[in-house]
Motif scaffolding. Structure first.
Motif, PDB file in Angstrom:
ATOM      1  N   GLY A 122     -24.934 -40.747  35.109  1.00 63.07           N
ATOM      2  CA  GLY A 122     -25.331 -40.825  34.102  1.00 63.07           C
ATOM      3  C   GLY A 122     -26.094 -41.853  34.177  1.00 63.07           C
ATOM      4  N   HIS A 123     -27.681 -41.410  33.335  1.00 64.69           N
ATOM      5  CA  HIS A 123     -28.531 -42.559  33.758  1.00 64.69           C
ATOM      6  C   HIS A 123     -28.361 -43.955  32.705  1.00 64.69           C
ATOM      7  CE1 HIS A 123     -31.076 -39.940  35.041  1.00 64.69           C
ATOM      8  NE2 HIS A 123     -31.056 -38.552  34.501  1.00 64.69           N
ATOM      9  N   ASN A 124     -28.429 -44.925  33.111  1.00 59.03           N
ATOM     10  CA  ASN A 124     -29.137 -46.185  32.616  1.00 59.03           C
ATOM     11  C   ASN A 124     -30.492 -46.324  31.762  1.00 59.03           C
ATOM     12  OD1 ASN A 124     -29.688 -49.143  32.090  1.00 59.03           O
ATOM     13  ND2 ASN A 124     -28.949 -50.119  34.386  1.00 59.03           N
ATOM     14  N   ASP A 125     -31.263 -45.650  31.828  1.00 57.85           N
ATOM     15  CA  ASP A 125     -32.049 -45.948  31.265  1.00 57.85           C
ATOM     16  C   ASP A 125     -33.163 -44.648  31.567  1.00 57.85           C
ATOM     17  OD1 ASP A 125     -32.715 -48.521  29.588  1.00 57.85           O
ATOM     18  OD2 ASP A 125     -32.311 -48.834  31.303  1.00 57.85           O
ATOM     19  N   THR A 126     -34.264 -43.574  31.300  1.00 60.36           N
ATOM     20  CA  THR A 126     -35.130 -42.843  31.362  1.00 60.36           C
ATOM     21  C   THR A 126     -36.435 -43.462  30.516  1.00 60.36           C
ATOM     22  OG1 THR A 126     -34.830 -41.381  29.966  1.00 60.36           O
ATOM     23  CG2 THR A 126     -33.558 -41.071  30.890  1.00 60.36           C
ATOM     24  N   ARG A 127     -37.423 -42.619  31.204  1.00 65.04           N
ATOM     25  CA  ARG A 127     -38.888 -42.673  30.255  1.00 65.04           C
ATOM     26  C   ARG A 127     -38.440 -42.750  28.727  1.00 65.04           C
ATOM     27  NH1 ARG A 127     -38.990 -37.240  33.054  1.00 65.04           N
ATOM     28  NH2 ARG A 127     -39.717 -36.628  31.586  1.00 65.04           N
ATOM     29  N   PHE A 128     -37.512 -42.286  28.045  1.00 67.76           N
ATOM     30  CA  PHE A 128     -37.611 -41.730  26.539  1.00 67.76           C
ATOM     31  C   PHE A 128     -36.587 -42.855  25.967  1.00 67.76           C
ATOM     32  CE2 PHE A 128     -37.560 -37.117  28.180  1.00 67.76           C
ATOM     33  CZ  PHE A 128     -38.978 -36.692  27.490  1.00 67.76           C
ATOM     34  N   GLY A 129     -36.389 -44.096  26.796  1.00 69.97           N
ATOM     35  CA  GLY A 129     -35.513 -45.411  26.357  1.00 69.97           C
ATOM     36  C   GLY A 129     -34.167 -45.509  26.830  1.00 69.97           C
ATOM     37  N   LYS A 130     -33.062 -46.193  25.871  1.00 72.50           N
ATOM     38  CA  LYS A 130     -31.679 -46.727  26.732  1.00 72.50           C
ATOM     39  C   LYS A 130     -31.302 -45.295  27.166  1.00 72.50           C
ATOM     40  CE  LYS A 130     -31.908 -51.426  24.885  1.00 72.50           C
ATOM     41  NZ  LYS A 130     -30.204 -51.863  24.069  1.00 72.50           N
ATOM     42  N   HIS A 134     -26.509 -46.342  29.621  1.00 75.56           N
ATOM     43  CA  HIS A 134     -27.131 -48.675  29.577  1.00 75.56           C
ATOM     44  C   HIS A 134     -25.987 -50.101  29.471  1.00 75.56           C
ATOM     45  CE1 HIS A 134     -30.417 -50.730  28.353  1.00 75.56           C
ATOM     46  NE2 HIS A 134     -29.296 -51.501  28.014  1.00 75.56           N
ATOM     47  N   ASP A 135     -24.952 -49.225  29.094  1.00 81.94           N
ATOM     48  CA  ASP A 135     -23.982 -50.812  28.678  1.00 81.94           C
ATOM     49  C   ASP A 135     -23.076 -49.990  29.355  1.00 81.94           C
ATOM     50  OD1 ASP A 135     -25.127 -51.700  26.928  1.00 81.94           O
ATOM     51  OD2 ASP A 135     -24.254 -50.417  25.108  1.00 81.94           O
ATOM     52  N   LEU A 136     -23.117 -49.679  30.954  1.00 76.02           N
ATOM     53  CA  LEU A 136     -22.043 -49.499  31.285  1.00 76.02           C
ATOM     54  C   LEU A 136     -21.768 -51.325  32.847  1.00 76.02           C
ATOM     55  CD1 LEU A 136     -19.371 -47.606  32.054  1.00 76.02           C
ATOM     56  CD2 LEU A 136     -21.248 -46.921  34.384  1.00 76.02           C
ATOM     57  N   LYS A 137     -22.432 -51.422  32.594  1.00 83.32           N
ATOM     58  CA  LYS A 137     -22.252 -52.874  33.093  1.00 83.32           C
ATOM     59  C   LYS A 137     -21.472 -53.684  32.946  1.00 83.32           C
ATOM     60  CE  LYS A 137     -26.854 -54.333  31.306  1.00 83.32           C
ATOM     61  NZ  LYS A 137     -27.260 -53.196  30.297  1.00 83.32           N
ATOM     62  N   VAL A 200     -33.289 -50.470  41.682  1.00 84.85           N
ATOM     63  CA  VAL A 200     -33.092 -50.740  43.289  1.00 84.85           C
ATOM     64  C   VAL A 200     -31.534 -50.741  43.359  1.00 84.85           C
ATOM     65  CG1 VAL A 200     -35.708 -51.439  43.576  1.00 84.85           C
ATOM     66  CG2 VAL A 200     -33.588 -52.574  43.406  1.00 84.85           C
ATOM     67  N   ASP A 201     -30.665 -50.445  42.516  1.00 83.57           N
ATOM     68  CA  ASP A 201     -29.431 -50.924  42.701  1.00 83.57           C
ATOM     69  C   ASP A 201     -28.718 -49.427  42.177  1.00 83.57           C
ATOM     70  OD1 ASP A 201     -29.801 -52.971  43.847  1.00 83.57           O
ATOM     71  OD2 ASP A 201     -30.024 -54.679  42.455  1.00 83.57           O
ATOM     72  N   ASN A 202     -27.456 -49.176  42.744  1.00 78.99           N
ATOM     73  CA  ASN A 202     -26.683 -48.336  41.833  1.00 78.99           C
ATOM     74  C   ASN A 202     -25.425 -48.851  41.539  1.00 78.99           C
ATOM     75  OD1 ASN A 202     -27.229 -45.485  43.964  1.00 78.99           O
ATOM     76  ND2 ASN A 202     -27.484 -45.471  41.447  1.00 78.99           N
ATOM     77  N   LEU A 203     -25.333 -48.979  40.367  1.00 80.32           N
ATOM     78  CA  LEU A 203     -23.619 -49.155  39.912  1.00 80.32           C
ATOM     79  C   LEU A 203     -22.566 -48.280  40.002  1.00 80.32           C
ATOM     80  CD1 LEU A 203     -21.880 -51.603  38.212  1.00 80.32           C
ATOM     81  CD2 LEU A 203     -23.048 -50.585  35.564  1.00 80.32           C
ATOM     82  N   ILE A 204     -21.480 -48.872  40.832  1.00 77.37           N
ATOM     83  CA  ILE A 204     -20.962 -47.808  40.517  1.00 77.37           C
ATOM     84  C   ILE A 204     -18.824 -48.474  39.829  1.00 77.37           C
ATOM     85  CG2 ILE A 204     -18.818 -46.738  42.748  1.00 77.37           C
ATOM     86  CD1 ILE A 204     -21.316 -47.379  44.186  1.00 77.37           C
ATOM     87  N   VAL A 205     -18.302 -47.738  39.009  1.00 74.27           N
ATOM     88  CA  VAL A 205     -17.149 -48.225  38.676  1.00 74.27           C
ATOM     89  C   VAL A 205     -15.759 -47.450  39.096  1.00 74.27           C
ATOM     90  CG1 VAL A 205     -15.950 -47.961  36.112  1.00 74.27           C
ATOM     91  CG2 VAL A 205     -18.819 -48.627  36.526  1.00 74.27           C
ATOM     92  N   TYR A 206     -14.925 -47.657  39.787  1.00 69.37           N
ATOM     93  CA  TYR A 206     -13.999 -47.252  40.142  1.00 69.37           C
ATOM     94  C   TYR A 206     -12.831 -47.545  39.272  1.00 69.37           C
ATOM     95  CZ  TYR A 206     -16.940 -47.933  44.651  1.00 69.37           C
ATOM     96  OH  TYR A 206     -17.596 -48.216  45.507  1.00 69.37           O
ATOM     97  N   ALA A 207     -12.116 -46.394  39.359  1.00 72.28           N
ATOM     98  CA  ALA A 207     -10.987 -46.539  38.138  1.00 72.28           C
ATOM     99  C   ALA A 207      -9.574 -45.089  38.883  1.00 72.28           C
ATOM    100  CB  ALA A 207     -11.234 -45.941  36.889  1.00 72.28           C
ATOM    101  N   THR A 208      -8.819 -45.554  38.316  1.00 70.00           N
ATOM    102  CA  THR A 208      -7.659 -43.962  39.080  1.00 70.00           C
ATOM    103  C   THR A 208      -6.968 -43.730  37.902  1.00 70.00           C
ATOM    104  OG1 THR A 208      -5.887 -46.061  39.172  1.00 70.00           O
ATOM    105  CG2 THR A 208      -6.958 -45.630  41.520  1.00 70.00           C
ATOM    106  N   ALA A 209      -6.495 -42.876  37.643  1.00 63.79           N
ATOM    107  CA  ALA A 209      -5.574 -42.029  36.773  1.00 63.79           C
ATOM    108  C   ALA A 209      -4.524 -43.008  36.133  1.00 63.79           C
ATOM    109  CB  ALA A 209      -4.971 -40.934  37.093  1.00 63.79           C
ATOM    110  N   SER A 210      -4.061 -43.568  35.123  1.00 63.87           N
ATOM    111  CA  SER A 210      -3.023 -44.579  34.229  1.00 63.87           C
ATOM    112  C   SER A 210      -1.959 -43.547  34.184  1.00 63.87           C
ATOM    113  CB  SER A 210      -3.772 -45.055  32.937  1.00 63.87           C
ATOM    114  OG  SER A 210      -4.649 -45.687  32.932  1.00 63.87           O
TER     115      SER A 210
END
Length: 210
Positions: A122-130, A134-137, A200-210
């Motif tokens: 998913g995008h964080n921001d685009t030219r159209f805004g948030k 955006h809040d995944l961080k 310049v960076d990527n945020l990666i969230v790692y998760a496993t099935a509960s």
């Protein structure tokens, strides 16, 4: 429909897949116009397999339901999911900038809840805004991620780690490579902007099935 299990990739296939994924993630988000992102209609799984993505070994009737929605309640994220395949140039698709509030599931990976690495971009921001992520961080280890499939079944994943990495050092095998876990990865952009206005960076969230 993608497979429930991702077989180990050959060295040659992994090299090809590493290159195409890296190119994509270098251009997957933008705060402004980004002509290097080429969005095309959903790609079928056959071309993905030809580029190193695993082929299905299960009968179509036995395939799991595709994901329809992702939610991260702790940071207020809820989004329907579009399907992302490959562009004609073999780069991985990303959601169109004008649909920045919608995340996408990469069909060349595992189906969420099945053995293997399922990837949602998913995008964080685009030219159209948030945008949608955006809040995944703000997400924390132990947080719940819920993926609801097209049959209405809710699948829960627990965040095990987050990682911010330079796009030119993206850990492709760690994110997309074979695993015996029922794994989920969420990917968005992160960090400062370059001279062209691209993170310049990527945020990666790692998760496993509960």
């Amino acid at each position: 429909m993608p497979p429930a299990h991702r077989p180990a990739l050959s060295r040659a296939h992994l090299t090809i897949f590493t290159l195409l994924t890296l190119v994509t993630l270098l251009t997957s988000c933008s705060s402004g116009p980004d002509p290097t992102v080429r969005v095309a209609p959903t790609a079928p799984t056959a071309p993905a397999a030809a580029s190193g993505a695993p082929k299905s070994e299960r009968p179509a009737a036995d395939a799991p339901a595709a994901p329809a929605e992702v939610a991260v309640p702790s940071v207020g994220i809820t989004s329907s999911l579009m399907e992302l395949g490959l562009n004609k140039d073999r780069t991985v698709q990303v959601p169109p900038a004008e649909e920045g509030m919608t995340a996408g599931w990469y069909t060349g990976g595992a189906v969420p809840g099945q053995i293997g690495a399922a990837v949602i971009i998913g995008h964080n921001d685009t030219r159209f805004g948030k945008a949608v992520f955006h809040d995944l961080k703000k997400i924390k280890e132990g947080a719940d991620i819920t993926v609801t499939d097209k049959s209405g079944k809710a699948l829960h994943f627990t965040v095990t780690a987050t990682e911010s990495v330079a796009k030119n050092a993206f850990p492709t095998e760690k994110v997309y490579g074979p695993t015996q876990e029922r794994a989920l990865r969420l990917i968005t952009c992160d960090g400062d902007f370059d001279a062209q206005g691209h993170p310049v960076d990527n945020l990666i969230v790692y998760a496993t099935a509960s």
